[in-house]
Each structure stands twice: as C-alpha cells, then as structure tokens.
Design a protein around this motif. Structure first.
Motif, PDB file in Angstrom:
ATOM      1  N   TYR A 120      23.836 -12.193  27.354  1.00  0.00           N
ATOM      2  CA  TYR A 120      24.581 -13.373  27.802  1.00  0.00           C
ATOM      3  C   TYR A 120      23.774 -14.174  28.812  1.00  0.00           C
ATOM      4  O   TYR A 120      23.032 -13.604  29.617  1.00  0.00           O
ATOM      5  CB  TYR A 120      25.896 -12.948  28.481  1.00  0.00           C
ATOM      6  CG  TYR A 120      26.700 -11.949  27.692  1.00  0.00           C
ATOM      7  CD1 TYR A 120      26.457 -10.583  27.835  1.00  0.00           C
ATOM      8  CD2 TYR A 120      27.691 -12.363  26.797  1.00  0.00           C
ATOM      9  CE1 TYR A 120      27.173  -9.654  27.103  1.00  0.00           C
ATOM     10  CE2 TYR A 120      28.412 -11.433  26.076  1.00  0.00           C
ATOM     11  CZ  TYR A 120      28.150 -10.084  26.224  1.00  0.00           C
ATOM     12  OH  TYR A 120      28.865  -9.165  25.496  1.00  0.00           O
ATOM     13  N   TYR A 148      24.750 -16.985  31.788  1.00  0.00           N
ATOM     14  CA  TYR A 148      25.778 -17.679  32.557  1.00  0.00           C
ATOM     15  C   TYR A 148      25.114 -18.630  33.542  1.00  0.00           C
ATOM     16  O   TYR A 148      23.990 -18.408  33.967  1.00  0.00           O
ATOM     17  CB  TYR A 148      26.621 -16.684  33.367  1.00  0.00           C
ATOM     18  CG  TYR A 148      27.644 -15.922  32.575  1.00  0.00           C
ATOM     19  CD1 TYR A 148      27.293 -14.752  31.901  1.00  0.00           C
ATOM     20  CD2 TYR A 148      28.963 -16.358  32.505  1.00  0.00           C
ATOM     21  CE1 TYR A 148      28.239 -14.053  31.178  1.00  0.00           C
ATOM     22  CE2 TYR A 148      29.917 -15.647  31.778  1.00  0.00           C
ATOM     23  CZ  TYR A 148      29.541 -14.502  31.119  1.00  0.00           C
ATOM     24  OH  TYR A 148      30.469 -13.801  30.409  1.00  0.00           O
ATOM     25  N   GLN A 167      26.085 -20.663  37.289  1.00  0.00           N
ATOM     26  CA  GLN A 167      27.036 -20.696  38.399  1.00  0.00           C
ATOM     27  C   GLN A 167      26.596 -21.781  39.369  1.00  0.00           C
ATOM     28  O   GLN A 167      25.524 -21.688  39.966  1.00  0.00           O
ATOM     29  CB  GLN A 167      27.071 -19.332  39.089  1.00  0.00           C
ATOM     30  CG  GLN A 167      28.129 -19.193  40.144  1.00  0.00           C
ATOM     31  CD  GLN A 167      28.165 -17.779  40.710  1.00  0.00           C
ATOM     32  OE1 GLN A 167      27.140 -17.113  40.820  1.00  0.00           O
ATOM     33  NE2 GLN A 167      29.356 -17.314  41.064  1.00  0.00           N
ATOM     34  N   LEU A 198      31.826 -18.517  37.160  1.00  0.00           N
ATOM     35  CA  LEU A 198      30.806 -18.234  36.151  1.00  0.00           C
ATOM     36  C   LEU A 198      31.101 -19.010  34.873  1.00  0.00           C
ATOM     37  O   LEU A 198      32.193 -18.918  34.326  1.00  0.00           O
ATOM     38  CB  LEU A 198      30.777 -16.741  35.843  1.00  0.00           C
ATOM     39  CG  LEU A 198      30.414 -15.826  37.008  1.00  0.00           C
ATOM     40  CD1 LEU A 198      30.757 -14.380  36.685  1.00  0.00           C
ATOM     41  CD2 LEU A 198      28.934 -15.958  37.333  1.00  0.00           C
ATOM     42  N   GLN A 199      30.119 -19.738  34.408  1.00  0.00           N
ATOM     43  CA  GLN A 199      30.270 -20.506  33.183  1.00  0.00           C
ATOM     44  C   GLN A 199      29.389 -19.888  32.102  1.00  0.00           C
ATOM     45  O   GLN A 199      28.161 -19.849  32.243  1.00  0.00           O
ATOM     46  CB  GLN A 199      29.866 -21.959  33.413  1.00  0.00           C
ATOM     47  CG  GLN A 199      29.990 -22.842  32.183  1.00  0.00           C
ATOM     48  CD  GLN A 199      29.483 -24.250  32.412  1.00  0.00           C
ATOM     49  OE1 GLN A 199      28.505 -24.454  33.136  1.00  0.00           O
ATOM     50  NE2 GLN A 199      30.133 -25.218  31.809  1.00  0.00           N
ATOM     51  N   LEU A 200      30.001 -19.400  31.028  1.00  0.00           N
ATOM     52  CA  LEU A 200      29.230 -18.813  29.931  1.00  0.00           C
ATOM     53  C   LEU A 200      28.512 -19.915  29.164  1.00  0.00           C
ATOM     54  O   LEU A 200      29.129 -20.886  28.738  1.00  0.00           O
ATOM     55  CB  LEU A 200      30.162 -18.038  28.995  1.00  0.00           C
ATOM     56  CG  LEU A 200      29.506 -17.391  27.772  1.00  0.00           C
ATOM     57  CD1 LEU A 200      28.499 -16.334  28.188  1.00  0.00           C
ATOM     58  CD2 LEU A 200      30.562 -16.803  26.854  1.00  0.00           C
ATOM     59  N   TYR A 202      25.681 -16.513  24.177  1.00  0.00           N
ATOM     60  CA  TYR A 202      25.671 -15.071  24.033  1.00  0.00           C
ATOM     61  C   TYR A 202      25.102 -14.710  22.666  1.00  0.00           C
ATOM     62  O   TYR A 202      25.098 -15.537  21.740  1.00  0.00           O
ATOM     63  CB  TYR A 202      27.048 -14.446  24.261  1.00  0.00           C
ATOM     64  CG  TYR A 202      28.098 -14.737  23.234  1.00  0.00           C
ATOM     65  CD1 TYR A 202      28.874 -15.893  23.328  1.00  0.00           C
ATOM     66  CD2 TYR A 202      28.368 -13.853  22.195  1.00  0.00           C
ATOM     67  CE1 TYR A 202      29.867 -16.160  22.411  1.00  0.00           C
ATOM     68  CE2 TYR A 202      29.365 -14.113  21.273  1.00  0.00           C
ATOM     69  CZ  TYR A 202      30.117 -15.264  21.386  1.00  0.00           C
ATOM     70  OH  TYR A 202      31.109 -15.524  20.477  1.00  0.00           O
ATOM     71  N   LEU A 228      22.392 -16.616  35.434  1.00  0.00           N
ATOM     72  CA  LEU A 228      22.531 -15.167  35.375  1.00  0.00           C
ATOM     73  C   LEU A 228      22.465 -14.689  33.937  1.00  0.00           C
ATOM     74  O   LEU A 228      23.125 -15.241  33.053  1.00  0.00           O
ATOM     75  CB  LEU A 228      23.870 -14.733  35.973  1.00  0.00           C
ATOM     76  CG  LEU A 228      23.993 -14.876  37.487  1.00  0.00           C
ATOM     77  CD1 LEU A 228      25.449 -14.988  37.896  1.00  0.00           C
ATOM     78  CD2 LEU A 228      23.334 -13.689  38.181  1.00  0.00           C
ATOM     79  N   GLU A 258      31.750  -5.690  23.554  1.00  0.00           N
ATOM     80  CA  GLU A 258      32.682  -6.515  24.330  1.00  0.00           C
ATOM     81  C   GLU A 258      33.727  -5.703  25.073  1.00  0.00           C
ATOM     82  O   GLU A 258      34.301  -6.178  26.039  1.00  0.00           O
ATOM     83  CB  GLU A 258      33.348  -7.538  23.425  1.00  0.00           C
ATOM     84  CG  GLU A 258      32.378  -8.589  22.920  1.00  0.00           C
ATOM     85  CD  GLU A 258      31.633  -9.291  24.030  1.00  0.00           C
ATOM     86  OE1 GLU A 258      32.168  -9.385  25.153  1.00  0.00           O
ATOM     87  OE2 GLU A 258      30.508  -9.741  23.799  1.00  0.00           O
ATOM     88  N   GLY A 318      31.911  -3.119  30.125  1.00  0.00           N
ATOM     89  CA  GLY A 318      31.560  -4.065  31.172  1.00  0.00           C
ATOM     90  C   GLY A 318      30.189  -4.656  30.969  1.00  0.00           C
ATOM     91  O   GLY A 318      29.386  -4.178  30.175  1.00  0.00           O
ATOM     92  N   TYR A 319      29.944  -5.750  31.659  1.00  0.00           N
ATOM     93  CA  TYR A 319      28.653  -6.398  31.638  1.00  0.00           C
ATOM     94  C   TYR A 319      27.851  -5.943  32.853  1.00  0.00           C
ATOM     95  O   TYR A 319      28.403  -5.765  33.938  1.00  0.00           O
ATOM     96  CB  TYR A 319      28.790  -7.919  31.730  1.00  0.00           C
ATOM     97  CG  TYR A 319      29.455  -8.588  30.553  1.00  0.00           C
ATOM     98  CD1 TYR A 319      29.954  -7.878  29.470  1.00  0.00           C
ATOM     99  CD2 TYR A 319      29.569  -9.969  30.526  1.00  0.00           C
ATOM    100  CE1 TYR A 319      30.558  -8.516  28.404  1.00  0.00           C
ATOM    101  CE2 TYR A 319      30.174 -10.627  29.467  1.00  0.00           C
ATOM    102  CZ  TYR A 319      30.666  -9.893  28.414  1.00  0.00           C
ATOM    103  OH  TYR A 319      31.272 -10.547  27.374  1.00  0.00           O
ATOM    104  N   THR A 320      26.538  -5.831  32.653  1.00  0.00           N
ATOM    105  CA  THR A 320      25.622  -5.601  33.762  1.00  0.00           C
ATOM    106  C   THR A 320      24.782  -6.854  33.927  1.00  0.00           C
ATOM    107  O   THR A 320      24.150  -7.305  32.964  1.00  0.00           O
ATOM    108  CB  THR A 320      24.713  -4.394  33.494  1.00  0.00           C
ATOM    109  OG1 THR A 320      25.529  -3.227  33.331  1.00  0.00           O
ATOM    110  CG2 THR A 320      23.761  -4.179  34.663  1.00  0.00           C
ATOM    111  N   PHE A 321      24.807  -7.403  35.125  1.00  0.00           N
ATOM    112  CA  PHE A 321      24.126  -8.664  35.385  1.00  0.00           C
ATOM    113  C   PHE A 321      22.739  -8.444  35.979  1.00  0.00           C
ATOM    114  O   PHE A 321      22.493  -7.468  36.692  1.00  0.00           O
ATOM    115  CB  PHE A 321      24.945  -9.512  36.368  1.00  0.00           C
ATOM    116  CG  PHE A 321      26.159 -10.147  35.757  1.00  0.00           C
ATOM    117  CD1 PHE A 321      27.356  -9.455  35.684  1.00  0.00           C
ATOM    118  CD2 PHE A 321      26.105 -11.444  35.245  1.00  0.00           C
ATOM    119  CE1 PHE A 321      28.480 -10.035  35.116  1.00  0.00           C
ATOM    120  CE2 PHE A 321      27.215 -12.040  34.682  1.00  0.00           C
ATOM    121  CZ  PHE A 321      28.408 -11.324  34.612  1.00  0.00           C
ATOM    122  N   GLY A 322      21.866  -9.395  35.686  1.00  0.00           N
ATOM    123  CA  GLY A 322      20.572  -9.441  36.349  1.00  0.00           C
ATOM    124  C   GLY A 322      20.720 -10.024  37.739  1.00  0.00           C
ATOM    125  O   GLY A 322      21.824 -10.369  38.186  1.00  0.00           O
TER     126      GLY A 322
END
Lengths: 112, 111
Positions: free
Chosen positions: A34, A36, A38, A44-46, A49, A90, A97, A100-104
């Motif tokens: 994904y 995103y 910001q 957070l704006q997607l 993906y 991000l 889905e 959970g998501y893991t963010f950089g």
C-alpha cells in the motif's frame, strides 16, 4: 522476521520534477502492498494498493502512479510534481486484508 | 469512510490518568478492527486489534472495547505517560478491500 524499508526519509523537489519513492519488504512473500499520503496534521489517504506483481489499484485520481515490478517492491512515481503533492508518504504491507498493516518509516516530500 | 481533509481532534490528559479515545465506524459488516499509534514524523505502529466475535481485548496498559450495536470502538490507556503522546487511528476491515482508517485523535499528555 518481516521488515519494511522505505526511502528516502526526506526529499525536497522542485515543481515539475519527477518522483520515485521505493518501498521493499523482506521476510515474507506475496504481501499486499500500500501507498498512503498524509498531509500535515491530517489523516491517512490511501493512494494505491497491490495484491500481486503488476496488479495496481488506484484509489485517488491524480498525477501519481505506482508500480510493482517485483513481489516485494512497490514504487510510487510522478512525471511532474505539483505543489499539492507535498506530504508524508507511507508504504505498508500486510499478509492479507484481515490482518493488520505494518507501515514503513515514511518519506517527507516537500515540493518547492 | 476516511476524513483525511479534517484537522485532528485533540484529547489532553494529565499524566497518570486514564485516557479514552473513541472511534465510530461506518460499516456494520466490519469484522476486524485495529488501533494504531503514530508518533510525530514516524509511520503508524500497531497497538492492539479485536475481531467482531469479541467485545473486549486487553494488552499491556491498553484495552480495546467494541460495541457492535452502536458501531463504536474505544481505546483505553491506563496510567497515561508522556510517551503515549501521539496520534491514534482506528481502522476497520469489512471485506476484500483495504482497511479503512478513521480520522485520528491527537493525544497530548500533560506532565
């Protein structure tokens, strides 16, 4: 263990210049990926993906594009940046889905 | 849905007090919920999650409560510390689409 790498951490680019932000994931295969954005003090704006190589879904029409040339690589690009492209970008990954998501750690882009 | 264009609401809490951050979700079909913490200049970090077959889940100093009847999710932080100062996002999952993030709440801890 899985790790996500995102670079660069900060970037200052002139209006009209191209953009390439890279994100890679290690320690897993076939992740969902994904992008995103910001804005300062906002949510957070997607943007995009991907559920597989070459598969990109766009959520917001704009002058940005995304590509997934390899299983664990996700690239955000623009041919000509606008002032409104400034923000905190991000990358994130997930197993699916319902996980959970893991963010950089994010890239702070300032277009001048 | 997302409210990405709105300024974040702020919650100010005295150090040592308990914090309660609320989130209203939109989709009654959502069956998985997550709370994230985002410190300034960093990416969001997973705090705790809950599935719809539960109404409460506890972690270390954090508790998530889910009320499906009114589509409400809350995050409780016990004995709030200065390090808890951050923006907190809820997220919901309701099918084969990406997580939908809430607008976020800024928690400020007063020492």
């Amino acid at each position: 263990s899985q790790t996500i790498h995102q670079w660069p951490a900060t970037l200052v680019q002139p209006v009209g210049s191209p953009l390439s932000l890279e994100c890679t994931v290690e320690g897993t295969s076939n992740p969902n990926l994904y992008w995103y954005r910001q804005a300062a003090g906002r949510g957070l704006q997607l943007l995009f993906y991907s559920v597989g190589i070459g598969q990109i879904s766009s959520e917001v029409p704009q002058n940005l594009s995304a590509s997934r040339p390899q299983d664990r690589q996700f690239i955000l690009s623009s041919k000509k940046l606008l002032l409104s492209d400034s923000g905190f970008y991000l990358c994130a990954w997930s197993r699916g889905e319902s996980y959970g998501y893991t963010f950089g750690s994010g890239t702070r882009l300032t277009v001048v | 849905g997302e409210s990405v264009g709105l300024h974040l609401p702020t919650l100010s809490v005295q150090e040592g007090d308990n914090s309660i951050i609320n989130c209203a979700y939109s989709n009654s079909a959502s069956d998985y919920f997550i709370w994230y913490k985002q410190e300034s200049g960093k990416g969001p970090q997973f705090i705790i999650d809950i599935r719809s077959n539960m109404d409460k889940r506890q972690g270390q100093r954090v508790t998530v409560l889910l009320n499906k009847t009114v589509k409400h999710l809350s995050l409780q932080i016990a004995a709030t510390q200065p390090g808890d100062s951050a923006v907190y996002f809820c997220a919901e999952y309701s099918g084969n689409t990406p997580l939908v993030f809430g607008k976020g709440t800024r928690l400020s801890v007063i020492a």
